[in-house]
Design a protein around this motif. Sequence first.
Motif, PDB file in Angstrom:
ATOM      1  N   LEU A 343       0.460  -1.280   0.001  1.00  0.00           N
ATOM      2  CA  LEU A 343       0.019  -0.114  -0.047  1.00  0.00           C
ATOM      3  C   LEU A 343       0.823   1.354   0.018  1.00  0.00           C
ATOM      4  CD1 LEU A 343      -2.753  -1.313   2.195  1.00  0.00           C
ATOM      5  CD2 LEU A 343      -2.969  -0.448   0.014  1.00  0.00           C
ATOM      6  N   TYR A 344       2.081   1.251   0.721  1.00  0.00           N
ATOM      7  CA  TYR A 344       2.978   2.384   0.647  1.00  0.00           C
ATOM      8  C   TYR A 344       3.590   2.498  -0.592  1.00  0.00           C
ATOM      9  CZ  TYR A 344       3.494   2.904   5.662  1.00  0.00           C
ATOM     10  OH  TYR A 344       3.301   3.423   7.171  1.00  0.00           O
ATOM     11  N   ARG A 345       3.541   1.495  -1.302  1.00  0.00           N
ATOM     12  CA  ARG A 345       4.287   1.581  -2.823  1.00  0.00           C
ATOM     13  C   ARG A 345       3.018   2.151  -3.835  1.00  0.00           C
ATOM     14  NH1 ARG A 345       7.054   2.996  -5.609  1.00  0.00           N
ATOM     15  NH2 ARG A 345       7.852   1.975  -7.542  1.00  0.00           N
ATOM     16  N   ARG A 346       1.676   1.840  -3.326  1.00  0.00           N
ATOM     17  CA  ARG A 346       0.565   2.417  -4.225  1.00  0.00           C
ATOM     18  C   ARG A 346       0.592   3.967  -3.746  1.00  0.00           C
ATOM     19  NH1 ARG A 346      -5.168  -0.276  -3.189  1.00  0.00           N
ATOM     20  NH2 ARG A 346      -5.820   1.975  -3.211  1.00  0.00           N
ATOM     21  N   ALA A 347       0.854   4.152  -2.684  1.00  0.00           N
ATOM     22  CA  ALA A 347       0.913   5.743  -2.453  1.00  0.00           C
ATOM     23  C   ALA A 347       2.113   6.497  -3.189  1.00  0.00           C
ATOM     24  CB  ALA A 347       1.140   5.783  -0.866  1.00  0.00           C
ATOM     25  N   GLY A 348       2.801   5.753  -3.792  1.00  0.00           N
ATOM     26  CA  GLY A 348       3.765   6.487  -4.504  1.00  0.00           C
ATOM     27  C   GLY A 348       5.141   6.477  -3.824  1.00  0.00           C
ATOM     28  N   LEU A 349       5.351   6.074  -2.643  1.00  0.00           N
ATOM     29  CA  LEU A 349       6.714   6.017  -2.014  1.00  0.00           C
ATOM     30  C   LEU A 349       7.742   5.226  -2.955  1.00  0.00           C
ATOM     31  CD1 LEU A 349       4.815   7.082   0.181  1.00  0.00           C
ATOM     32  CD2 LEU A 349       6.438   6.053   1.797  1.00  0.00           C
ATOM     33  N   ALA A 350       8.921   5.822  -2.897  1.00  0.00           N
ATOM     34  CA  ALA A 350      10.096   4.735  -3.444  1.00  0.00           C
ATOM     35  C   ALA A 350      10.574   3.844  -2.509  1.00  0.00           C
ATOM     36  CB  ALA A 350      11.190   5.837  -3.787  1.00  0.00           C
ATOM     37  N   PRO A 351      10.987   2.512  -3.312  1.00  0.00           N
ATOM     38  CA  PRO A 351      11.324   1.421  -2.426  1.00  0.00           C
ATOM     39  C   PRO A 351      12.340   1.731  -1.163  1.00  0.00           C
ATOM     40  CG  PRO A 351      11.105   0.704  -4.602  1.00  0.00           C
ATOM     41  CD  PRO A 351      10.957   2.288  -4.833  1.00  0.00           C
ATOM     42  N   ALA A 352      13.189   2.631  -1.709  1.00  0.00           N
ATOM     43  CA  ALA A 352      14.209   3.025  -0.413  1.00  0.00           C
ATOM     44  C   ALA A 352      13.594   3.803   0.688  1.00  0.00           C
ATOM     45  CB  ALA A 352      15.340   4.082  -1.417  1.00  0.00           C
ATOM     46  N   GLU A 353      12.515   4.387   0.277  1.00  0.00           N
ATOM     47  CA  GLU A 353      11.860   5.232   1.442  1.00  0.00           C
ATOM     48  C   GLU A 353      11.007   4.448   2.209  1.00  0.00           C
ATOM     49  OE1 GLU A 353      11.692   8.361   3.284  1.00  0.00           O
ATOM     50  OE2 GLU A 353      11.846   9.260   1.297  1.00  0.00           O
ATOM     51  N   ILE A 354      10.290   3.381   1.648  1.00  0.00           N
ATOM     52  CA  ILE A 354       9.792   2.441   2.108  1.00  0.00           C
ATOM     53  C   ILE A 354      10.701   1.587   3.227  1.00  0.00           C
ATOM     54  CG2 ILE A 354       8.242   0.399   2.003  1.00  0.00           C
ATOM     55  CD1 ILE A 354       7.233   1.320  -0.638  1.00  0.00           C
ATOM     56  N   ILE A 355      11.939   1.231   2.757  1.00  0.00           N
ATOM     57  CA  ILE A 355      12.605   0.444   3.496  1.00  0.00           C
ATOM     58  C   ILE A 355      13.173   1.236   4.470  1.00  0.00           C
ATOM     59  CG2 ILE A 355      14.934  -0.491   3.474  1.00  0.00           C
ATOM     60  CD1 ILE A 355      14.368  -1.471   0.417  1.00  0.00           C
ATOM     61  N   ARG A 356      13.392   2.494   4.546  1.00  0.00           N
ATOM     62  CA  ARG A 356      13.704   3.412   5.663  1.00  0.00           C
ATOM     63  C   ARG A 356      12.714   3.213   6.482  1.00  0.00           C
ATOM     64  NH1 ARG A 356      16.184   8.498   6.951  1.00  0.00           N
ATOM     65  NH2 ARG A 356      17.303   8.656   5.035  1.00  0.00           N
ATOM     66  N   CYS A 357      11.426   3.358   6.018  1.00  0.00           N
ATOM     67  CA  CYS A 357      10.221   3.565   7.171  1.00  0.00           C
ATOM     68  C   CYS A 357      10.329   2.088   7.925  1.00  0.00           C
ATOM     69  CB  CYS A 357       8.968   3.653   6.582  1.00  0.00           C
ATOM     70  SG  CYS A 357       8.740   5.302   5.679  1.00  0.00           S
ATOM     71  N   ALA A 358      10.476   1.043   7.120  1.00  0.00           N
ATOM     72  CA  ALA A 358      10.191  -0.289   7.738  1.00  0.00           C
ATOM     73  C   ALA A 358      11.269  -0.757   8.819  1.00  0.00           C
ATOM     74  CB  ALA A 358      10.099  -1.388   6.550  1.00  0.00           C
ATOM     75  N   THR A 359      12.517  -0.049   8.278  1.00  0.00           N
ATOM     76  CA  THR A 359      13.529  -0.639   9.297  1.00  0.00           C
ATOM     77  C   THR A 359      14.030   0.501  10.174  1.00  0.00           C
ATOM     78  OG1 THR A 359      15.229   0.064   7.656  1.00  0.00           O
ATOM     79  CG2 THR A 359      14.452  -2.206   7.396  1.00  0.00           C
ATOM     80  N   LEU A 360      14.812   1.383   9.447  1.00  0.00           N
ATOM     81  CA  LEU A 360      15.152   2.524  10.531  1.00  0.00           C
ATOM     82  C   LEU A 360      14.312   3.200  11.416  1.00  0.00           C
ATOM     83  CD1 LEU A 360      17.804   4.043  11.435  1.00  0.00           C
ATOM     84  CD2 LEU A 360      17.433   5.734   9.595  1.00  0.00           C
ATOM     85  N   ASN A 361      13.137   3.701  10.631  1.00  0.00           N
ATOM     86  CA  ASN A 361      12.257   4.700  11.659  1.00  0.00           C
ATOM     87  C   ASN A 361      11.500   3.507  12.493  1.00  0.00           C
ATOM     88  OD1 ASN A 361      12.665   6.528   9.626  1.00  0.00           O
ATOM     89  ND2 ASN A 361      10.794   6.677   8.867  1.00  0.00           N
ATOM     90  N   GLY A 362      11.377   2.215  12.181  1.00  0.00           N
ATOM     91  CA  GLY A 362      10.594   1.421  13.093  1.00  0.00           C
ATOM     92  C   GLY A 362      11.592   1.128  14.364  1.00  0.00           C
ATOM     93  N   ALA A 363      12.926   1.093  13.778  1.00  0.00           N
ATOM     94  CA  ALA A 363      13.852   0.972  14.968  1.00  0.00           C
ATOM     95  C   ALA A 363      13.915   2.059  15.975  1.00  0.00           C
ATOM     96  CB  ALA A 363      15.413   0.742  14.571  1.00  0.00           C
ATOM     97  N   HIS A 364      13.684   3.179  15.413  1.00  0.00           N
ATOM     98  CA  HIS A 364      13.959   4.472  16.217  1.00  0.00           C
ATOM     99  C   HIS A 364      13.067   4.523  17.024  1.00  0.00           C
ATOM    100  CE1 HIS A 364      14.082   8.565  17.224  1.00  0.00           C
ATOM    101  NE2 HIS A 364      13.012   8.666  16.709  1.00  0.00           N
ATOM    102  N   ILE A 365      11.413   3.997  16.595  1.00  0.00           N
ATOM    103  CA  ILE A 365      10.073   4.353  17.587  1.00  0.00           C
ATOM    104  C   ILE A 365      10.217   3.166  18.643  1.00  0.00           C
ATOM    105  CG2 ILE A 365       7.626   3.597  17.123  1.00  0.00           C
ATOM    106  CD1 ILE A 365       8.046   5.047  14.320  1.00  0.00           C
ATOM    107  N   LEU A 366      10.977   2.031  18.178  1.00  0.00           N
ATOM    108  CA  LEU A 366      11.037   1.096  19.373  1.00  0.00           C
ATOM    109  C   LEU A 366      12.335   1.273  20.359  1.00  0.00           C
ATOM    110  CD1 LEU A 366       8.791  -0.387  17.381  1.00  0.00           C
ATOM    111  CD2 LEU A 366       9.876  -2.507  18.270  1.00  0.00           C
ATOM    112  N   GLY A 367      12.929   2.318  20.160  1.00  0.00           N
ATOM    113  CA  GLY A 367      14.157   2.575  20.798  1.00  0.00           C
ATOM    114  C   GLY A 367      15.488   1.605  20.637  1.00  0.00           C
TER     115      GLY A 367
END
Length: 404
Positions: A343-367
């Motif tokens: 769905l993020y891809r359907r929103a037009g996000l580039a794969p690199a952006e999705i990977i950032r959200c799924a990995t780095l941002n998620g890790a940051h949110i969970l500390g």
Amino acid sequence: MMLIKLDINKNYILKTGPVLDGSQGCIINGAGNIFIEAGRIAAVTPGGDTGFPFTDPRREIVHLDLEGLTVLPPLVDCHVHLALDGKDFAAARKRWEQPEPIARQVQSELADTLERGILAVRDGGDRAGIGFATREQVTTGNLAGPVIRSPGFALRQPGTYGAFLGRGVEMDKLPETLDQLAQSGVNLVKVIVSGVVSFKEYGRVGPLLYTAAELNAIVQGARARRLPVMAHASSDAAVRLALEAGVDTVEHGYFLSREALQQMAAKGSAWIPTVIPVAARLNCRSENGGPDRQERLVLERTVARQLAMISEAISLGVTLGVGTDAGATGVEHGSGYLEELALYRRAGLAPAEIIRCATLNGAHILGLDWGVIKPGRPAALIAVTGNPLADIAALETVKYAILP
Ligand SMILES: [Zn+2]
């Protein structure tokens, strides 16, 4: 999928294909090597370069052959409910009182989660404390599972939405409730700021359940006990209220406005848009109790609106975390994550952006100190077939998951 739990007393040399992470995208194109010492990344080098001076060369060296596979940080699901399986709400609720059936359900959810390379999840709470008990089981090594962050039960206004998520807490009992939660060792406080989104009427969302003063007291109380706050907020008004109070993450946020996103970016709060719990209902055929034509239109518009705001959030610099609300009807642990990414891809996000959200941002949110592959960082990694930077669907075939 093979799960490898690193032995802190051994050194590892991984022969890999391309290496990418959540901050830089592609680090190594082609073949590479990752050297691991004491559970941490010691070096990342290109293919031909296989020597590395480990600090303690007496340690046994384990060689792992991940040749041809793309290595990246683990996926993180910022919003799940381990107490629910996403298949049958009522049946899962009944299992809460039955130790063996609920243990089997949770075990299968954890296996499905690991199988997809999701190595950390943040639970959204349940009244029975199943998510919290599961965290204890995984932490003590009794169960194989991802890293779990749990709020125990969610805080909610007595007599309103969310009885399965948490206990109704009278405001005059707030300090002792927060003390109890903190002493029991929860990782965060979850609060239900609003009701839920309607599938029958476009734009309708349950009411605000707290006043600004009440929500401020909850957030400040959590802060005083060094606990971050995860806020279920389903409308623009609820998101605004949550942001004003200073919550760390906003969950759902259906129909939030551009102004709310601007405020979010300015405050540094993260957004977990959870699109799949709405979109999943579209997969259910009307003859099987799925949506009729009218409801289908409402769902499609709601999903389209959420996807447009996800794209807007990225352009405004909002920290976006991927959360599935796994356990919600139609959203299964593990597989729901890939649907959310699609769905993020359907929103037009580039794969690199999705990977950032799924990995780095998620890790940051969970500390967690994950999401970046460089010397000194914990060696939490996954290896997949194909290159997710070219096609995000490559994340479907996780071959190895490595946990420090
Ligand atoms: Zn939830």
